[in-house]
Design an enzyme around this catalytic site. Structure first.
Site, mmCIF file in Angstrom:
data_model
loop_
_atom_site.group_PDB
_atom_site.id
_atom_site.type_symbol
_atom_site.label_atom_id
_atom_site.label_comp_id
_atom_site.label_asym_id
_atom_site.label_seq_id
_atom_site.Cartn_x
_atom_site.Cartn_y
_atom_site.Cartn_z
ATOM 1 N N ARG A 1 0.455 -0.987 -0.132
ATOM 2 C CA ARG A 1 0.013 -0.270 0.154
ATOM 3 C C ARG A 1 0.766 1.442 -0.356
ATOM 4 N NH1 ARG A 1 -3.880 0.337 4.886
ATOM 5 N NH2 ARG A 1 -4.888 -1.589 3.602
ATOM 6 N N CYS B 1 -14.171 -1.058 6.337
ATOM 7 C CA CYS B 1 -13.171 -0.536 5.020
ATOM 8 C C CYS B 1 -13.498 0.439 4.109
ATOM 9 C CB CYS B 1 -12.803 -2.036 4.824
ATOM 10 S SG CYS B 1 -11.264 -2.775 6.284
ATOM 11 N N CYS C 1 -15.426 -2.622 -0.387
ATOM 12 C CA CYS C 1 -13.581 -2.990 -0.015
ATOM 13 C C CYS C 1 -13.367 -4.265 -0.499
ATOM 14 C CB CYS C 1 -14.122 -3.398 1.538
ATOM 15 S SG CYS C 1 -14.923 -4.938 1.666
ATOM 16 N N CYS D 1 -16.903 -7.660 5.600
ATOM 17 C CA CYS D 1 -16.585 -8.659 7.478
ATOM 18 C C CYS D 1 -16.881 -6.660 7.788
ATOM 19 C CB CYS D 1 -15.052 -8.504 7.638
ATOM 20 S SG CYS D 1 -14.052 -7.668 7.842
ATOM 21 N N ARG E 1 -2.194 6.642 9.851
ATOM 22 C CA ARG E 1 -2.165 6.294 8.427
ATOM 23 C C ARG E 1 -2.066 7.651 6.935
ATOM 24 N NH1 ARG E 1 -4.291 0.936 8.026
ATOM 25 N NH2 ARG E 1 -3.369 0.221 9.385
ATOM 26 N N LYS F 1 -5.942 7.466 12.546
ATOM 27 C CA LYS F 1 -5.708 8.413 10.455
ATOM 28 C C LYS F 1 -6.718 9.186 10.549
ATOM 29 C CE LYS F 1 -7.589 3.516 9.030
ATOM 30 N NZ LYS F 1 -8.621 3.148 8.337
ATOM 31 N N CYS G 1 -7.716 -10.690 1.374
ATOM 32 C CA CYS G 1 -8.171 -9.831 2.812
ATOM 33 C C CYS G 1 -8.326 -11.541 3.868
ATOM 34 C CB CYS G 1 -9.561 -9.519 2.737
ATOM 35 S SG CYS G 1 -9.454 -8.749 4.433
ATOM 36 N N LYS H 1 -3.622 1.858 14.505
ATOM 37 C CA LYS H 1 -3.897 2.879 13.707
ATOM 38 C C LYS H 1 -3.757 4.164 13.898
ATOM 39 C CE LYS H 1 -6.107 -0.066 10.768
ATOM 40 N NZ LYS H 1 -7.207 -0.568 10.181
HETATM 41 C C1 SRM Z 1 -8.395 -2.024 0.863
HETATM 42 C C2 SRM Z 1 -8.900 -0.758 1.470
HETATM 43 C C3 SRM Z 1 -10.612 -1.302 1.481
HETATM 44 C C4 SRM Z 1 -10.637 -0.696 0.261
HETATM 45 O O1 SRM Z 1 -12.274 -1.353 -0.286
HETATM 46 O O2 SRM Z 1 -10.470 0.590 -0.145
HETATM 47 C C5 SRM Z 1 -9.002 -1.505 3.138
HETATM 48 C C6 SRM Z 1 -8.565 -2.859 3.429
HETATM 49 C C7 SRM Z 1 -8.289 -2.930 4.373
HETATM 50 N N1 SRM Z 1 -8.242 -2.869 5.469
HETATM 51 FE FE1 SRM Z 1 -8.984 -1.743 6.281
HETATM 52 N N2 SRM Z 1 -8.952 -1.039 3.766
HETATM 53 C C8 SRM Z 1 -9.296 0.958 3.866
HETATM 54 C C9 SRM Z 1 -10.351 1.296 4.870
HETATM 55 C C10 SRM Z 1 -10.298 1.224 5.743
HETATM 56 C C11 SRM Z 1 -11.310 2.180 6.612
HETATM 57 C C12 SRM Z 1 -12.149 3.733 6.118
HETATM 58 C C13 SRM Z 1 -11.307 4.286 5.951
HETATM 59 O O3 SRM Z 1 -10.534 5.202 6.863
HETATM 60 O O4 SRM Z 1 -12.094 5.845 5.743
HETATM 61 C C14 SRM Z 1 -11.562 1.873 8.047
HETATM 62 C C15 SRM Z 1 -12.823 2.460 8.649
HETATM 63 C C16 SRM Z 1 -12.062 3.628 9.142
HETATM 64 C C17 SRM Z 1 -11.322 3.076 10.856
HETATM 65 O O5 SRM Z 1 -10.379 2.712 11.133
HETATM 66 O O6 SRM Z 1 -12.418 2.304 11.518
HETATM 67 C C18 SRM Z 1 -11.097 0.199 8.021
HETATM 68 C C19 SRM Z 1 -10.814 -0.621 9.187
HETATM 69 C C20 SRM Z 1 -9.720 -1.304 9.137
HETATM 70 C C21 SRM Z 1 -10.280 -2.384 9.625
HETATM 71 C C22 SRM Z 1 -11.187 -1.982 11.728
HETATM 72 C C23 SRM Z 1 -10.255 -0.710 12.511
HETATM 73 C C24 SRM Z 1 -10.644 -0.545 13.482
HETATM 74 O O7 SRM Z 1 -10.215 -0.101 14.398
HETATM 75 O O8 SRM Z 1 -11.858 -2.139 14.112
HETATM 76 C C25 SRM Z 1 -9.029 -3.086 10.079
HETATM 77 C C26 SRM Z 1 -8.591 -4.290 10.663
HETATM 78 C C27 SRM Z 1 -7.698 -3.802 11.931
HETATM 79 O O9 SRM Z 1 -6.937 -3.429 11.444
HETATM 80 O O10 SRM Z 1 -7.826 -4.976 12.707
HETATM 81 C C28 SRM Z 1 -8.915 -3.191 8.650
HETATM 82 C C29 SRM Z 1 -7.827 -3.772 8.169
HETATM 83 C C30 SRM Z 1 -7.918 -4.053 6.490
HETATM 84 C C31 SRM Z 1 -7.266 -5.119 5.628
HETATM 85 C C32 SRM Z 1 -5.576 -4.245 5.628
HETATM 86 C C33 SRM Z 1 -7.196 -6.697 6.317
HETATM 87 C C34 SRM Z 1 -5.535 -6.902 7.293
HETATM 88 O O11 SRM Z 1 -5.999 -5.986 8.405
HETATM 89 O O12 SRM Z 1 -4.967 -8.061 7.289
HETATM 90 C C35 SRM Z 1 -7.332 -4.990 4.264
HETATM 91 C C36 SRM Z 1 -6.448 -5.107 3.165
HETATM 92 C C37 SRM Z 1 -7.273 -6.138 2.284
HETATM 93 C C38 SRM Z 1 -6.189 -5.931 0.807
HETATM 94 O O13 SRM Z 1 -6.497 -7.699 0.845
HETATM 95 O O14 SRM Z 1 -6.287 -5.139 0.692
HETATM 96 N N3 SRM Z 1 -9.160 -2.032 7.999
HETATM 97 N N4 SRM Z 1 -9.728 -0.015 6.534
HETATM 98 C C39 SRM Z 1 -8.660 0.263 2.308
HETATM 99 C C40 SRM Z 1 -7.520 1.515 2.258
HETATM 100 C C41 SRM Z 1 -7.110 2.622 3.391
HETATM 101 C C42 SRM Z 1 -6.030 2.975 2.945
HETATM 102 O O15 SRM Z 1 -5.464 3.372 1.164
HETATM 103 O O16 SRM Z 1 -5.207 3.049 3.583
HETATM 104 S S1 SF4 Z 2 -13.752 -4.690 5.995
HETATM 105 FE FE1 SF4 Z 2 -13.117 -6.443 6.198
HETATM 106 S S2 SF4 Z 2 -13.083 -7.733 4.261
HETATM 107 FE FE2 SF4 Z 2 -13.546 -5.971 3.687
HETATM 108 S S3 SF4 Z 2 -11.258 -5.521 3.479
HETATM 109 FE FE3 SF4 Z 2 -11.920 -4.551 5.634
HETATM 110 S S4 SF4 Z 2 -11.241 -6.104 7.010
HETATM 111 FE FE4 SF4 Z 2 -10.896 -7.077 4.525
#
Ligand code: SRM
Ligand code: SF4
Ligand SMILES: Cc1cc2nc3c(=O)[nH]c(=O)nc-3n(C[C@H](O)[C@H](O)[C@H](O)COP(=O)(O)OP(=O)(O)OC[C@H]3O[C@@H](n4cnc5c(N)ncnc54)[C@H](O)[C@@H]3O)c2cc1C
Ligand SMILES: Cc1cc2nc3c(=O)[nH]c(=O)nc-3n(C[C@H](O)[C@H](O)[C@H](O)COP(=O)(O)O)c2cc1C
Lengths: 565, 581
Positions: free
Chosen positions: A83, A480, A431, A476, A152, A216, A437, A214
């Site tokens: 990323r 995201c 997502c 899930c 981030r 943000k 993922c 993290k």
């Molecule tokens: C690529 C992306 C979704 C997309 O379709 O674009 C994404 C993809 C993933 N996110 Fe996310 N997140 C992405 C935006 C978000 C957002 C939206 C935002 O930030 O505006 C959120 C919700 C906001 C937040 O953080 O609460 C988000 C909340 C999570 C979470 C839950 C975090 C939490 O505190 O509960 C996880 C899981 C974790 O971190 O444990 C996670 C984890 C992940 C992971 C890295 C899975 C992992 O930890 O193994 C995913 C990778 C999947 C893949 O194969 O690419 N991602 N993730 C987004 C990349 C953002 C970036 O460029 O940095």
């Molecule tokens: S929402 Fe859940 S399934 Fe979708 S990319 Fe984030 S961690 Fe993976």
């Protein structure tokens, strides 16, 4: 000397395992360099994958192929998601071209534009990681802190009608990102193979435990809330008076992620707490981050996000702590007004006379024919690029004289329909989820085309074809695609099963509520059909679906659970 | 029939019946019978000229791995008794070359194994005899029967070496050496008959029980009494896209009695592909129903061809039969041209080609008699029976080879790859002592393997882990691609977790073209030297060409680093173990 929370004074052994790992890691080095050379596995052994996240690299595997691999006495197909850090999502066209060719050489499934307006590569194999990271370096890009317990990628919204302001804010977003990323020289050492003499204090701000989780930061420019500022740990909302940037309203404690099996786990809207002058923003962000560093939970990782820190200590406490660290109290917030959280689609003329064109990209995935078409387009495109938090691609800074020519290039390459996509598609996010993922429980990106078709037919039944409704799909509950801010959202529970959330606002300042648990496609249709029917019949002019559901109190039911999975 | 050669004491009518009887027998039966009669000792023999002293006694010495030579030796012993010739039988493993000096008559029956090596148990005798310390053998009269398989490059070399060496040491040949292919019964019987005529009748045949009929001592399943096992699993390990996949087979073992050390192989009885059988039948104008007898058992021709005859590699016997059948002047020429020309010609033709070029109409029995017996194929045990006694694992690569203009598919490997769970197989253990682990579990092991060559190493790791050893192992493994063809990757990761696999180098031709098996070892010559100083044994297993190439590169490197013939010394010290095919 600032007061520190219990956690940092507690003995290390009592903290979460990840905290001990960070402490042991010699500032994110671990044994990554050795692991990259281990010939017996395509993975990086031990705990090092956790450290690699801080370098913007996620170890994953092709989940579709796990069972078959085990039968063949083979490990899973380990691969890495890489990323980038692209503050504000701004790229020069040659950077896009470079990224495209790197994706062809080292990645699978093309280029993935994310909901935080950056780019991910998927399917990168271990032996190619260094070459890829060095290739990015040569394009003036890096992946530092794109993941991990740190600040981030900093997002920045757009507003073509205030292009001057946008430039200012984007610059601040970049400055914020540069200020908040880790300082350790582990990155150049491991990835560029540079011999850097480490500073005596490698992490003056973070310290060796980095953040509990993290963090943000995002900047929004009303009336566009494309970044979902209320979903950020720290949000800056531009306050503009006759085209001048006065400063920012500050909002804190937003976050989506939740676990379905914990009730002390929930999405949370950021609260607006005050106003600051523009150029203070980066320093301000650092101060907030340091408070979270000191008070965030370091034992219960799930409760470690800033939103929970705020709820643990109370917002009032936080405001005092902030004042004492900054030496001055916050000014009161100014009035701001959002209208939507989508992108301006199609051609827009900015107030500086430059044009921009937003191309709709389904789920942000640029692969297959689309990748070829875009490659063809970029061969002759001299303007700039902006990635959007709605996973779209914006062509910006196009002069009057070029516009014509850009338009026919888009026509030639059959890209121009992306300027006016079907309105539902334009308001849909999904997502990545399967197969890469590791946390996905259900399909998302790969299910989107089908869901759009199903939902489109449903809307058509009630003559709602053109009514924009924000629809977000995640594999899930982590959220995201920021589902809990959508009017309709599905979050994955198990293959084919989703939780249905309804009632978010069209501009992302209200959380959706759980309406039904564990529903499949049938359930989705049968539950939405009556609601859409009433919406069609009884909506006010320009009333949005989410607002309608609330006005009619259609959500004050206890959630249905159709299928006890 | 050899019987016709010798003058006989019977009345014509008796003789006719005997001949009639004998005609029904195949070679094995007649050999057995001769031994049996000898044992009964009831045949009148010329008056004895006093008891034989050990000097004039014939020493029948055999060198064997799979017992063919032993059986022939015992048959010969039987014939001697029958003819009143004093003889004793010894395993060359127990013979010291000095003893030969005291002997007057010596018959050696030996196989060739490995890649033209003497049978493993006879190695020390072989070295003594070939070495400078070998005794002068003037006055020794000897004869050699060499067993081999003409499909191996170095056909019958061990017999040839003994034959020449004995002469060089002063011995006189009683009769010319006989080289036998896998269908050895007939030529062996002829050789014995000739030999008997050269030996002095010394003693009356003593009463006693039959010697010859005593079967090989090995108890448990054997080549002649194979074990029937069920296929539990047949799993492709390599890339699904691969033209020549590598499979992992798991076979159920209800007999824990199966004697298999890590490094040993199993022999597997396989069947020819039906379409090839059909082609052979068409080619010789026969339908499959006609009855034929194979080793005394009657069966339809089609079954004989499917299960008992080699339908690819022709023998000189086949040429003779075919030449006799029709007028094929070309065949006559080749036969006349002598064995060298014959073997060259045979190498360029498979049965099917000869049927095609020289159409003939054999009798069903003629056809089967002219074909080589279908040989079992060997596959290394890929697991340790000590660690898991109720399953046998093997690793099989679909073998293909260019033949003239066409690609030929290997018979056994492709048969095995097509097996389904529930199918049955006939197997027997094949000891391969050359490739066993060193006695001392502390000695480091350098395991070099290509493709299926990984199989015995998997068994090594399982056995060592099971015994709780922490033997330092260094694996160098070559295959096609890391992601799809890393055979037994999970097992190897286990071996590392078990503390065994301390170094691993991989060469994946698709991922890093231009690297060979030897490359990593040469790049780390220093480490290699250190391991050897620590007493490491080197194992080489898999594709013959590739591993020979690897060995010669290592040899060159080490000889220049550590002094001339360093490699030879390692080999002498039995620290180099080869399992090449
Ligand atoms: C690529 C992306 C979704 C997309 O379709 O674009 C994404 C993809 C993933 N996110 Fe996310 N997140 C992405 C935006 C978000 C957002 C939206 C935002 O930030 O505006 C959120 C919700 C906001 C937040 O953080 O609460 C988000 C909340 C999570 C979470 C839950 C975090 C939490 O505190 O509960 C996880 C899981 C974790 O971190 O444990 C996670 C984890 C992940 C992971 C890295 C899975 C992992 O930890 O193994 C995913 C990778 C999947 C893949 O194969 O690419 N991602 N993730 C987004 C990349 C953002 C970036 O460029 O940095
Ligand atoms: S929402 Fe859940 S399934 Fe979708 S990319 Fe984030 S961690 Fe993976
Ligand atoms: C001790 C030992 C252990 C072994 N272990 C294994 C193992 O673990 N796994 C494994 O897969 N194999 C192993 N092999 C090899 C195996 O026994 C078979 O030889 C192999 O599977 C090929 O048998 P096949 O019947 O399929 O081929 P065949 O039908 O026997 O074809 C091979 C025949 O083709 C002929 N031939 C080969 N190349 C050419 C050529 N270029 N031109 C003309 N003729 C040619 C040869 O004469 C040979 O007889 C081992 C062999 C030995 C001796
Ligand atoms: C692993 C193996 C290797 C062999 N190598 C050769 C060889 O190099 N040259 C040869 O002429 N015969 C070779 N043979 C064939 C044997 O000599 C032949 O099968 C003989 O009948 C075995 O006799 P034995 O049962 O007394 O060991 C080999 C057989 C096996 C099983």
């Amino acid at each position: 000397m600032v007061e520190r929370s219990g956690y940092l004074n507690l003995p290390l052994e009592t903290l979460h395992a990840n905290e001990q790992l960070k402490a042991r890691s010699q500032f994110l080095r671990g044994r990554i360099a050795e692991g990259l050379l281990d010939p017996l596995t395509g993975a990086v052994p031990g705990d090092d994958p956790l450290l690699m996240k801080f370098h913007g690299i996620y170890q994953q595997d092709d989940r579709d192929r796990r069972p078959e691999r085990r039968q063949r006495h083979l490990e899973p197909i380990y691969q890495f998601m890489v990323r980038m850090r692209i503050p504000g999502g701004l790229l020069e066209s040659e950077q896009w071209r470079g990224i495209d060719s790197l994706s062809r050489r080292y990645a699978e499934r093309g280029i993935r534009i994310t909901t935080r307006q950056t780019i991910q590569f998927h399917g990168v194999r271990k032996p190619h990681l260094r070459a890829l990271i060095q290739g990015l370096r040569d394009l003036g890009l890096d992946t530092i802190a794109a993941c991990g317990d740190d600040s981030r990628g900093v997002v920045c919204g757009a507003n073509p009608q205030l292009s001057h302001v946008h430039r200012q804010v984007a610059a601040l977003a970049r400055a914020t990102s540069n200020r908040l990323i880790p300082r350790t020289t582990a990155y150049p050492e491991i990835w560029y193979r540079q011999e850097v003499a480490p500073a005596d204090n490698e992490e003056p701000v973070y310290g060796d435990l980095y953040l509990p989780r993290k963090f943000k930061v995002g900047y929004a420019i009303p009336p566009v809330n494309d970044i979902d500022v209320y979903g950020q740990d720290l949000g800056f909302i531009a306050v503009v008076e006759d085209r001048r940037l006065l400063g920012f309203n500050v909002c804190v404690g937003g976050g989506m992620g939740q676990l379905d099996n914990r009730d002390d786990s929930y999405p949370r809207l950021a609260e607006q707490i005050g106003f600051i002058p523009p150029d203070q923003a980066p320093a301000f962000a650092e101060t907030v981050m340091m408070i979270q560093r000191d008070f965030g939970d370091r034992q219960d990782r799930h409760r470690a996000r800033f939103k929970y820190t705020l709820d643990n200590y109370g917002t009032a406490w936080f405001i005092d702590e902030l004042a004492s660290r900054r030496g001055v109290p916050l000014d009161p917030a100014r009035p701001v007004q959002f209208e939507h959280n989508g992108d301006f689609l199609g051609w827009q003329r900015a107030d500086d006379g430059q044009w921009q064109a937003t191309l709709y990209i389904e789920s942000g995935r640029v692969d297959g024919p689309l990748r070829e078409q875009l490659q063809g387009f970029f061969q002759q495109y001299g303007g700039r690029v902006r990635l959007t938090t709605n996973q779209n691609l914006q062509l910006t800074d196009i002069g009057d004289y070029e516009r014509e020519q850009v338009q026919w290039r888009l026509d030639d390459l059959d890209l121009s329909w992306r300027l006016q996509p079907d309105s539902q598609a334009a308001h849909t996010l999904s997502c990545v989820a399967l197969p890469t993922c590791g946390l996905a429980m259900a399909e998302a990106e790969r299910y989107t085309p089908r869901l759009l078709e199903v939902f489109g037919r449903l809307k058509a039944q009630y003559g709602l074809d053109t009514a924009p409704i924000t629809l977000r799909l995640t594999g899930c509950p982590n959220g995201c695609a920021r589902p809990y801010l959508a009017e309709i959202a599905l979050t994955g529970r198990a293959p084919g099963l989703y939780n249905l959330y309804l009632g978010g606002s069209f501009h992302g300042d209200r959380l959706a509520r759980l309406y039904a648990g564990n529903i499949d496609e049938e359930g989705f249709i049968s539950l939405l059909a009556p609601l859409l029917e009433r919406f069609a019949a009884q909506r006010h002019d320009d009333e949005h679906f989410g607002d309608f559901l609330l006005r009619k109190q259609l959500l004050d039911t206890t959630p249905v659970n159709l299928n006890h999975a | 029939m050899t019987a016709q050669a010798t003058p006989h004491p019977f009345a014509e009518h008796q003789w006719a019946t005997i001949l009639q009887l004998l005609d029904g027998f195949d070679e094995r039966q007649s050999l057995w019978l001769s031994g049996y009669l000898a044992g009964r000792g009831q045949i009148a023999t010329p008056a004895a000229i006093g008891p034989a002293d050990s000097a004039t006694k014939l020493l029948i010495a055999f060198g064997t791995e799979t017992d063919n030579s032993r059986r022939l030796a015992e048959t010969l012993a039987g014939k001697c008794k029958a003819a009143g010739i004093a003889a004793d039988v010894m395993d060359l493993a127990k013979v010291r070359s000095r003893q030969l000096a005291k002997r007057e008559y010596l018959a050696i029956i030996t196989a060739t194994h490995g890649d033209g090596d003497p049978p493993e148990p006879t190695l020390s005798f072989y070295e003594e005899l070939m070495g400078d310390g070998a005794p002068a053998l003037d006055g020794l009269r000897f004869a050699v029967l060499a067993l081999g398989d003409s499909s191996y490059e170095r056909f019958c070399v061990t017999g040839q070496e003994f034959d020449q060496r004995l002469e060089a040491l002063g011995g006189n040949r009683l009769i010319p050496r006989q080289d036998c292919d896998v269908d050895f019964a007939a030529p062996a019987a002829q050789w014995m008959a000739q030999l008997l005529e050269q030996l002095p009748r010394t003693a009356a045949a003593p009463n006693g029980t039959a010697v010859a009929a005593v079967p090989a001592t090995a108890e448990g399943p054997s080549k002649s009494q194979p074990l029937t096992v069920e296929v539990l699993l047949n799993q492709n390990l390599s890339s699904p896209l691969r033209a020549h996949p590598i499979h992992h087979l798991e076979l159920a073992l209800d007999t824990p009695a199966l004697q298999l050390e890590p490094g040993d192989a199993v022999g597997i009885l396989v069947e020819n592909p039906p379409d090839l059988v059909a082609a052979i039948l068409d080619g010789s104008g026969l339908s499959g129903e006609q009855p034929v007898t194979i080793d005394g058992t009657a069966m339809p021709l089609v079954q004989a061809l499917r299960q008992h005859r080699d339908l690819t590699i022709p023998s000189s016997r086949f040429l003779e039969t075919w030449q006799a059948l029709g007028d094929a002047p070309r065949l006559a020429e080749i036969i006349a041209a002598g064995t060298k020309a014959q073997r060259a010609f045979l190498k360029e033709h498979q049965i099917i080609d000869l049927l095609d070029r020289f159409p003939a109409h054999p009798q069903p029995q003629q056809l089967v008699d002219s074909l080589r017996p279908l040989q079992p194929r060997l596959y290394d045990a890929a697991n340790s029976l000590a660690a898991q006694g109720d399953e046998l694992h093997i690793t099989v690569k679909a073998f293909h080879y260019p033949f003239g203009q066409r690609q030929e598919a290997g018979i056994a490997s492709n048969y095995l790859l097509a097996l389904q769970p529930g199918d049955q197989l006939q197997i027997y253990p094949h000891r391969n002592a050359r490739f066993h682990l060193p006695e001392d579990p502390k000695l480091p092991l350098i395991l070099i393997g290509d493709g299926t060559g990984i199989a015995p190493y998997r068994a090594f790791f399982q056995a060592l882990a099971h015994a709780g050893h922490e033997t330092p192992c260094w694996l160098v493994f070559a295959e096609h691609s890391f992601e799809e063809d890393f055979l037994y990757q999970l097992d190897l990761q286990q071996a590392r977790d078990d503390g065994l696999l301390q170094r691993i180098d991989t060469v994946f031709h698709q991922d890093q073209p231009g690297r060979s098996l030897a490359t990593p070892l040469l790049e780390q010559a220093g480490v290699l030297e250190y391991w050897l100083i620590c007493g490491a044994h080197i194992y080489l297993c898999g594709d013959k060409e590739r591993l020979e190439a690897c060995e010669s590169q290592l040899q060159a490197q080490l000889d220049t680093m550590l002094g001339q013939d360093h490699w030879q010394q390692l080999a002498k010290a039995k620290r180099i173990h080869r399992n090449l095919y």
